[in-house]
Design a protein around this motif. Structure first.
Motif, PDB file in Angstrom:
ATOM      1  N   ASN A   1       0.843   3.789  -3.112  1.00 21.43           N
ATOM      2  CA  ASN A   1       0.589   5.455  -2.522  1.00 21.43           C
ATOM      3  C   ASN A   1       2.024   6.400  -3.162  1.00 21.43           C
ATOM      4  O   ASN A   1       1.488   7.270  -3.703  1.00 21.43           O
ATOM      5  CB  ASN A   1       0.386   5.560  -1.120  1.00 21.43           C
TER       6      ASN A   1
ATOM      7  N   ALA B   1      -6.044   2.593   3.690  1.00 25.58           N
ATOM      8  CA  ALA B   1      -6.115   1.441   3.236  1.00 25.58           C
ATOM      9  C   ALA B   1      -6.387   0.421   4.132  1.00 25.58           C
ATOM     10  O   ALA B   1      -7.074  -0.527   3.597  1.00 25.58           O
ATOM     11  CB  ALA B   1      -4.833   1.179   2.294  1.00 25.58           C
ATOM     12  N   SER B   2      -5.961   0.334   5.287  1.00 24.66           N
ATOM     13  CA  SER B   2      -5.938  -0.789   6.151  1.00 24.66           C
ATOM     14  C   SER B   2      -7.442  -0.976   6.548  1.00 24.66           C
ATOM     15  O   SER B   2      -8.106  -1.807   6.604  1.00 24.66           O
ATOM     16  CB  SER B   2      -4.981  -0.444   7.519  1.00 24.66           C
TER      17      SER B   2
ATOM     18  N   ILE C   1      -1.655   4.540   4.327  1.00 25.78           N
ATOM     19  CA  ILE C   1      -1.709   3.014   4.967  1.00 25.78           C
ATOM     20  C   ILE C   1      -2.757   3.147   5.732  1.00 25.78           C
ATOM     21  O   ILE C   1      -3.579   1.922   5.934  1.00 25.78           O
ATOM     22  CB  ILE C   1      -0.283   3.018   5.799  1.00 25.78           C
TER      23      ILE C   1
ATOM     24  N   VAL D   1       0.795  -1.321   0.005  1.00 25.02           N
ATOM     25  CA  VAL D   1      -0.068  -0.022   0.036  1.00 25.02           C
ATOM     26  C   VAL D   1       1.022   1.364  -0.020  1.00 25.02           C
ATOM     27  O   VAL D   1       0.669   2.303  -0.578  1.00 25.02           O
ATOM     28  CB  VAL D   1      -0.942  -0.128   1.073  1.00 25.02           C
TER      29      VAL D   1
ATOM     30  N   SER E   1       0.634   0.698  10.749  1.00 24.93           N
ATOM     31  CA  SER E   1      -0.036   0.174   9.771  1.00 24.93           C
ATOM     32  C   SER E   1      -0.400  -1.355   9.913  1.00 24.93           C
ATOM     33  O   SER E   1      -1.514  -1.865   9.814  1.00 24.93           O
ATOM     34  CB  SER E   1       0.882   0.283   8.303  1.00 24.93           C
TER      35      SER E   1
END
Length: 411
Positions: free
Chosen positions: A21, A36-37, A33, A17, A298
């Motif tokens: 990015n 996305a997580s 991060i 990720v 993350s």
């Protein structure tokens, strides 16, 4: 899938990720991060509950039975708080010491109480009554703010130093205060002791004052030891020793390890940086701890997101999550606006200071991990959903919109 495979998958996904990015999206790395997580875990939650995808049951059970108390409180937290404290400039911190002290102590405690009262009175209206001790625990875990994503944005657009220092100082210290408050309430709630104002006060004072004094001592000792070596790797190893051995010893003394790490990090980041370390060593130290910070955050966000795959139950839980977001924001506004309005009588701040502190008060992985330490049961599941909704809103909505607010301070 065993624990090592899950850990490998989560770490690889976080790195992937970050790379995507950096190449294409160009968003601030930490926010990207985190987003996305949370989005990945949200998609998996939705797919699981509508029947489009079924996460392997053994994997869900393995994640669900992870002892988050040990993982966070005894593992990741010392590194996260020490890393954040290293970046604090003591000179700017000193100029805002009263604001930071009030916001990180009295405002955090008041926030926990107000959120607890709001939850206690409003949740029954949607058919989800909650014991007051659980409401207090929710207030304690959701009141501390997470500065990591916002501070990176502050530095990127060169926000006023005083604003940056206030947000960082408040967030780091209220993390420590909130954790002490949460652990004190947790201990009294589940050790079958009577929860009284005096018992909470004594335990809180012992943990907080002891942690600050101890952190000062190990920070000075660590900085002094660095004075006698020019080996940059050894200097980094000494900081690791502070964050691991120093934190473990604090817990054995029954004092606050989190507050100790904040104070020790500030001492090393200022006294050690200015008097015992070379410029090259400081650069290596900053890069090392920034990397540790991003990796742990993350991984933590992905892990707690996956841990929620098996807990969301029914419409009422979603209503509770929608209730939690405005409640937390309103209490944040009250507990920030009142003290700063008093300070503004004699001091001048940058434009929109209160608005930025309120909207920039993101909740992060710490709140989620603390919620996951609660004993199994319906109350835990409800608090997890509420906490997750507040954190998701903070990271995705507040995190993406804070940058235009910060830019207003320069107009």
């Amino acid at each position: 899938m065993d624990l090592y495979s899950i850990a490998s998958f989560i770490l690889t996904l976080a790195i992937f990720v970050a790379y995507i990015n950096h190449r294409f999206i160009k968003m601030q790395t930490t926010i990207a991060i985190m987003m996305a997580s949370m989005l990945i875990s949200l998609v998996l939650i939705i797919f699981t509950h509508v029947g489009l995808y079924s996460f392997p049951q053994t994997t869900i059970q393995l994640i669900t039975h992870i002892d988050f108390s040990k993982l966070l409180i005894n593992g990741m937290l010392s590194f996260l708080l020490f890393a954040g404290a290293l970046t604090i400039d003591i000179k700017t911190l000193r100029s805002q010491r009263w604001e930071i002290f009030i916001l990180s102590t009295f405002s955090t405690i008041a926030s926990a109480l107000l959120i607890a009262l709001g939850s206690y009175f409003f949740l029954p209206l949607i058919g989800l009554p909650l014991e007051f001790i659980y409401c207090l625990l929710f207030g304690a875990l959701i009141s501390p703010t997470d500065p990591i994503a916002v501070l990176a944005t502050f530095k990127q657009i060169k926000a006023p130093k005083i604003l940056e220092s206030t947000v960082a100082g408040e967030s780091l210290f209220n993390d420590g205060v909130g954790i002490v408050m949460f652990l004190a309430l947790y201990h009294l709630a589940f050790s079958h002791q009577a929860v009284t104002f005096m018992s909470v006060t004594i335990l809180f004072t012992q943990q907080a004052i002891g942690g600050v004094i101890y952190g000062l001592i190990i920070g000075v000792i660590g900085s002094w030891l660095m004075k006698f070596t020019d080996d940059h790797k050894l200097e980094i190893l000494l900081t690791i020793a502070i964050a691991t051995g120093g934190y473990t010893f604090a817990q054995s003394l029954d004092i606050s390890g989190p507050l100790a790490m904040v104070v020790a990090g500030i001492v090393v980041g200022n006294y050690g940086r200015n008097h015992t370390m070379s410029k090259a060593a400081c650069t290596m130290l900053d890069e090392f701890w920034e990397l540790i910070d991003e990796i742990l955050n993350s991984v933590l966000f992905l892990l707690v997101g996956f841990a929620l795959l098996n807990i969301i139950k029914g419409q009422s839980h979603w209503l509770a999550s929608l209730l939690a977001i405005p409640l937390v924001l309103f209490v944040r506004y009250v507990t920030v606006a009142i003290p700063l309005s008093v300070f503004k009588i004699k001091k001048t701040y940058c434009p929109h200071m209160i608005t930025i502190l309120v909207w920039g008060g993101l909740r992060g992985g710490l709140a989620m991990a603390l919620a996951l330490t609660l004993p199994l049961g319906d109350s835990r599941e409800l608090l997890l959903v509420m906490t997750y909704s507040v954190v998701a809103f903070a990271v995705i909505i507040q995190g993406l919109t804070i940058k235009p607010l910060i830019q207003l301070t320069k107009s």
